[in-house]
Write a protein that holds these residues in place. Structure first.
Motif, PDB file in Angstrom:
ATOM      1  N   ALA A  36      14.423 -22.483   4.464  1.00  0.00           N
ATOM      2  CA  ALA A  36      14.444 -21.929   5.819  1.00  0.00           C
ATOM      3  C   ALA A  36      13.117 -21.228   6.098  1.00  0.00           C
ATOM      4  CB  ALA A  36      15.610 -20.969   5.978  1.00  0.00           C
ATOM      5  N   PRO A  37      12.011 -21.970   6.066  1.00  0.00           N
ATOM      6  CA  PRO A  37      10.705 -21.339   6.275  1.00  0.00           C
ATOM      7  C   PRO A  37      10.557 -20.812   7.698  1.00  0.00           C
ATOM      8  CG  PRO A  37      10.497 -23.734   6.309  1.00  0.00           C
ATOM      9  CD  PRO A  37      11.894 -23.431   5.873  1.00  0.00           C
ATOM     10  N   PRO A  38       9.824 -19.710   7.873  1.00  0.00           N
ATOM     11  CA  PRO A  38       9.581 -19.183   9.224  1.00  0.00           C
ATOM     12  C   PRO A  38       8.668 -20.117  10.007  1.00  0.00           C
ATOM     13  CG  PRO A  38       8.285 -17.988   7.602  1.00  0.00           C
ATOM     14  CD  PRO A  38       9.216 -18.877   6.832  1.00  0.00           C
ATOM     15  N   TYR A  39       8.658 -19.944  11.304  1.00  0.00           N
ATOM     16  CA  TYR A  39       7.940 -20.870  12.187  1.00  0.00           C
ATOM     17  C   TYR A  39       6.469 -21.055  11.799  1.00  0.00           C
ATOM     18  CZ  TYR A  39       6.229 -23.159  16.392  1.00  0.00           C
ATOM     19  OH  TYR A  39       5.650 -24.055  17.257  1.00  0.00           O
ATOM     20  N   PRO A  40       5.689 -19.979  11.553  1.00  0.00           N
ATOM     21  CA  PRO A  40       4.276 -20.198  11.206  1.00  0.00           C
ATOM     22  C   PRO A  40       4.099 -21.047   9.950  1.00  0.00           C
ATOM     23  CG  PRO A  40       4.651 -17.913  11.789  1.00  0.00           C
ATOM     24  CD  PRO A  40       6.005 -18.552  11.650  1.00  0.00           C
ATOM     25  N   LEU A  41       4.980 -20.842   8.966  1.00  0.00           N
ATOM     26  CA  LEU A  41       4.882 -21.634   7.737  1.00  0.00           C
ATOM     27  C   LEU A  41       5.286 -23.080   8.001  1.00  0.00           C
ATOM     28  CD1 LEU A  41       4.359 -21.935   4.743  1.00  0.00           C
ATOM     29  CD2 LEU A  41       6.663 -21.048   4.286  1.00  0.00           C
ATOM     30  N   VAL A  42       6.283 -23.291   8.862  1.00  0.00           N
ATOM     31  CA  VAL A  42       6.700 -24.659   9.205  1.00  0.00           C
ATOM     32  C   VAL A  42       5.516 -25.452   9.746  1.00  0.00           C
ATOM     33  CG1 VAL A  42       8.051 -26.035  10.849  1.00  0.00           C
ATOM     34  CG2 VAL A  42       9.150 -24.185   9.567  1.00  0.00           C
ATOM     35  N   GLN A  43       4.720 -24.837  10.601  1.00  0.00           N
ATOM     36  CA  GLN A  43       3.564 -25.539  11.168  1.00  0.00           C
ATOM     37  C   GLN A  43       2.590 -25.957  10.074  1.00  0.00           C
ATOM     38  OE1 GLN A  43       3.891 -26.324  14.431  1.00  0.00           O
ATOM     39  NE2 GLN A  43       5.819 -25.245  14.042  1.00  0.00           N
ATOM     40  N   GLN A  44       2.374 -25.087   9.102  1.00  0.00           N
ATOM     41  CA  GLN A  44       1.476 -25.425   7.987  1.00  0.00           C
ATOM     42  C   GLN A  44       2.073 -26.528   7.119  1.00  0.00           C
ATOM     43  OE1 GLN A  44      -0.489 -21.982   5.961  1.00  0.00           O
ATOM     44  NE2 GLN A  44       0.829 -20.762   7.287  1.00  0.00           N
ATOM     45  N   LEU A  45       3.374 -26.450   6.896  1.00  0.00           N
ATOM     46  CA  LEU A  45       4.038 -27.461   6.073  1.00  0.00           C
ATOM     47  C   LEU A  45       4.000 -28.832   6.745  1.00  0.00           C
ATOM     48  CD1 LEU A  45       7.131 -25.411   4.853  1.00  0.00           C
ATOM     49  CD2 LEU A  45       5.156 -26.085   3.487  1.00  0.00           C
ATOM     50  N   LEU A  46       4.227 -28.870   8.040  1.00  0.00           N
ATOM     51  CA  LEU A  46       4.206 -30.146   8.755  1.00  0.00           C
ATOM     52  C   LEU A  46       2.812 -30.764   8.735  1.00  0.00           C
ATOM     53  CD1 LEU A  46       6.513 -29.338  11.814  1.00  0.00           C
ATOM     54  CD2 LEU A  46       7.027 -30.861   9.882  1.00  0.00           C
ATOM     55  N   GLU A  47       1.776 -29.934   8.841  1.00  0.00           N
ATOM     56  CA  GLU A  47       0.410 -30.447   8.740  1.00  0.00           C
ATOM     57  C   GLU A  47       0.155 -31.019   7.348  1.00  0.00           C
ATOM     58  OE1 GLU A  47      -2.149 -30.870  10.896  1.00  0.00           O
ATOM     59  OE2 GLU A  47      -0.620 -30.443  12.417  1.00  0.00           O
ATOM     60  N   ALA A  48       0.633 -30.317   6.345  1.00  0.00           N
ATOM     61  CA  ALA A  48       0.471 -30.801   4.969  1.00  0.00           C
ATOM     62  C   ALA A  48       1.197 -32.123   4.765  1.00  0.00           C
ATOM     63  CB  ALA A  48       0.984 -29.751   3.981  1.00  0.00           C
ATOM     64  N   LEU A  49       2.388 -32.247   5.325  1.00  0.00           N
ATOM     65  CA  LEU A  49       3.159 -33.475   5.180  1.00  0.00           C
ATOM     66  C   LEU A  49       2.514 -34.637   5.930  1.00  0.00           C
ATOM     67  CD1 LEU A  49       6.712 -31.903   5.455  1.00  0.00           C
ATOM     68  CD2 LEU A  49       5.677 -32.918   3.409  1.00  0.00           C
ATOM     69  N   LYS A  50       1.821 -34.331   7.018  1.00  0.00           N
ATOM     70  CA  LYS A  50       1.080 -35.365   7.732  1.00  0.00           C
ATOM     71  C   LYS A  50      -0.044 -35.916   6.851  1.00  0.00           C
ATOM     72  CE  LYS A  50       0.207 -34.508  12.009  1.00  0.00           C
ATOM     73  NZ  LYS A  50      -0.412 -33.923  13.241  1.00  0.00           N
ATOM     74  N   VAL A  51      -0.723 -35.011   6.150  1.00  0.00           N
ATOM     75  CA  VAL A  51      -1.771 -35.428   5.210  1.00  0.00           C
ATOM     76  C   VAL A  51      -1.161 -36.253   4.076  1.00  0.00           C
ATOM     77  CG1 VAL A  51      -3.482 -34.611   3.539  1.00  0.00           C
ATOM     78  CG2 VAL A  51      -3.226 -33.443   5.742  1.00  0.00           C
ATOM     79  N   ALA A  52      -0.017 -35.804   3.578  1.00  0.00           N
ATOM     80  CA  ALA A  52       0.633 -36.509   2.468  1.00  0.00           C
ATOM     81  C   ALA A  52       1.038 -37.929   2.860  1.00  0.00           C
ATOM     82  CB  ALA A  52       1.851 -35.722   1.998  1.00  0.00           C
ATOM     83  N   LEU A  53       1.519 -38.098   4.091  1.00  0.00           N
ATOM     84  CA  LEU A  53       1.937 -39.430   4.544  1.00  0.00           C
ATOM     85  C   LEU A  53       0.776 -40.419   4.590  1.00  0.00           C
ATOM     86  CD1 LEU A  53       4.501 -38.770   7.423  1.00  0.00           C
ATOM     87  CD2 LEU A  53       4.912 -40.077   5.332  1.00  0.00           C
ATOM     88  N   SER A  54      -0.435 -39.927   4.812  1.00  0.00           N
ATOM     89  CA  SER A  54      -1.596 -40.809   4.903  1.00  0.00           C
ATOM     90  C   SER A  54      -2.265 -41.055   3.554  1.00  0.00           C
ATOM     91  CB  SER A  54      -2.622 -40.226   5.882  1.00  0.00           C
ATOM     92  OG  SER A  54      -3.123 -38.987   5.406  1.00  0.00           O
ATOM     93  N   ALA A  55      -1.797 -40.383   2.514  1.00  0.00           N
ATOM     94  CA  ALA A  55      -2.419 -40.531   1.195  1.00  0.00           C
ATOM     95  C   ALA A  55      -1.919 -41.798   0.503  1.00  0.00           C
ATOM     96  CB  ALA A  55      -2.108 -39.310   0.344  1.00  0.00           C
ATOM     97  N   PRO A  56      -2.813 -42.633  -0.009  1.00  0.00           N
ATOM     98  CA  PRO A  56      -2.411 -43.870  -0.696  1.00  0.00           C
ATOM     99  C   PRO A  56      -1.459 -43.635  -1.863  1.00  0.00           C
ATOM    100  CG  PRO A  56      -4.766 -43.884  -0.248  1.00  0.00           C
ATOM    101  CD  PRO A  56      -4.284 -42.512   0.099  1.00  0.00           C
ATOM    102  N   VAL A  57      -1.574 -42.472  -2.527  1.00  0.00           N
ATOM    103  CA  VAL A  57      -0.723 -42.195  -3.678  1.00  0.00           C
ATOM    104  C   VAL A  57       0.742 -42.089  -3.279  1.00  0.00           C
ATOM    105  CG1 VAL A  57      -0.897 -39.673  -3.520  1.00  0.00           C
ATOM    106  CG2 VAL A  57      -0.554 -40.760  -5.745  1.00  0.00           C
ATOM    107  N   ASN A  58       1.011 -41.869  -1.986  1.00  0.00           N
ATOM    108  CA  ASN A  58       2.387 -41.709  -1.508  1.00  0.00           C
ATOM    109  C   ASN A  58       2.901 -42.941  -0.773  1.00  0.00           C
ATOM    110  OD1 ASN A  58       2.628 -39.029  -2.485  1.00  0.00           O
ATOM    111  ND2 ASN A  58       1.543 -38.256  -0.684  1.00  0.00           N
ATOM    112  N   ASN A  59       2.366 -44.102  -1.100  1.00  0.00           N
ATOM    113  CA  ASN A  59       2.769 -45.332  -0.398  1.00  0.00           C
ATOM    114  C   ASN A  59       4.111 -45.891  -0.855  1.00  0.00           C
ATOM    115  OD1 ASN A  59       0.632 -45.486   1.357  1.00  0.00           O
ATOM    116  ND2 ASN A  59      -0.610 -46.820   0.056  1.00  0.00           N
TER     117      ASN A  59
END
Length: 318
Positions: free
Chosen positions: A242-265
């Protein structure tokens, strides 16, 4: 196979030779260079490392996992042998400008074991520490007052353990499992109270000698910046999903980076990312976006563990 063939793969490469005594003019034998030292009078050839000022060289010959050779080490001061000894499997030698040196003994091949050892310039022992785990690497401060060694994976208490030593008093300062994982190398503060663990992709992060992670927030921020899923999972667990809103924004940005990483294909990796996205959206009451993320995750991996979450949200959204 002889030691020379073992080291050089059977080639006839020329190996630099070290003198047993200083040259008559008081200068060192300049044939000591590179990573290999050959001392014919001692029937010794092995890997080596130099002190930063190039005065000292520590050379070692690994006896092999089956001890088919005699494991040995030799310390040279300006090309002159000043200390030598036996060790089953010496490796990872390091030496300071004042001649203090360390070695990792890799142990036998029948069990998980290793021994870290530090020595004075005359070859006398400062500290010896045995581990029920293989040794991964080590580090030595520039002034020879501090050292560390890191173990590899192993069951029991000695696995993944970073241990710090005081080489002035010959005692252990602390031992812990670094949250940041295995470092490539180590830097020591001038006062000896902190150690910086160096990672090629993220930089350096401070720990106290008793294991406190001083730069933890910096480490987590670096993990989010590169889309590290372990960092995302850690932060979600620490906030009970249950992360707070500011942390959610950081997590979603991180997950966007993760989705584009070849290691996570792989389907499993992408499903894991989508599960984390769903948790983030659910934490800020974005139920429709959370359901979409969960459904995408289930399509990739039906066992990803979000079916109940998706079914519950479906009743709310539809």
């Amino acid at each position: 196979m002889g030691l020379r063939n073992w080291l050089f793969g059977g080639s006839k490469a020329q190996v630099p030779k070290a003198a047993d005594t200083e040259a008559p003019n008081g200068k060192s034998d300049d044939s000591i260079f590179g990573d290999i030292i050959d001392i014919p009078s001692r029937n010794f050839i092995g890997l080596s490392a130099k002190s930063p000022n190039r005065r000292f060289s520590i050379a070692w010959c690994d006896g092999g996992p089956n001890q088919s050779r005699a494991g040995r080490y030799i310390l040279l001061d300006r090309g002159k042998i000043v200390a030598e000894g036996k060790m089953a499997r010496p490796n990872d030698g390091k030496v300071t400008d004042n001649g203090v040196f360390i070695l990792n003994d890799w142990g036998d091949s029948e069990s998980l074991s290793g021994v870290f050892a530090a020595f004075r310039p005359d070859g006398s022992t400062i500290v010896v520490r045995k581990f029920s785990a293989n040794l991964y690497n080590n580090g030595l401060s520039a002034d020879g007052t501090r050292a560390v060694c890191q173990t590899a994976n192993a069951p029991g208490g000695d696995g993944n353990l970073l241990t710090a030593f005081d080489l002035i008093h010959g005692n252990e300062l602390g031992a812990w499992r670094p949250e940041s994982g295995w470092a490539r190398s180590y830097e020591f503060s001038e006062d000896g109270n902190t150690i910086r663990l160096i990672y090629p992709e993220r930089g350096g992060f401070l720990y106290s000698v008793d294991g406190k992670f001083i730069d933890r927030m910096k480490w987590l921020a670096a993990g989010l910046a590169c889309g590290d899923l372990r960092t995302v999972e850690t932060l979600l667990a620490e906030t009970d999903n249950a992360p707070p809103y500011p942390l959610v924004q950081q997590l979603l940005e991180a997950l966007k980076v993760a989705l584009s990483a070849p290691v996570n294909n792989s389907p499993n990796a992408r499903a894991r990312i989508l599960r984390f996205r769903g948790i983030c959206f659910e934490a800020i009451a974005e139920s429709r976006a959370a359901l979409e993320a969960y459904d995408e995750a289930l399509a990739l991996d039906p066992k990803i563990g979000v079916k109940r979450k998706a079914d519950r949200l479906r009743k709310v959204v539809l």
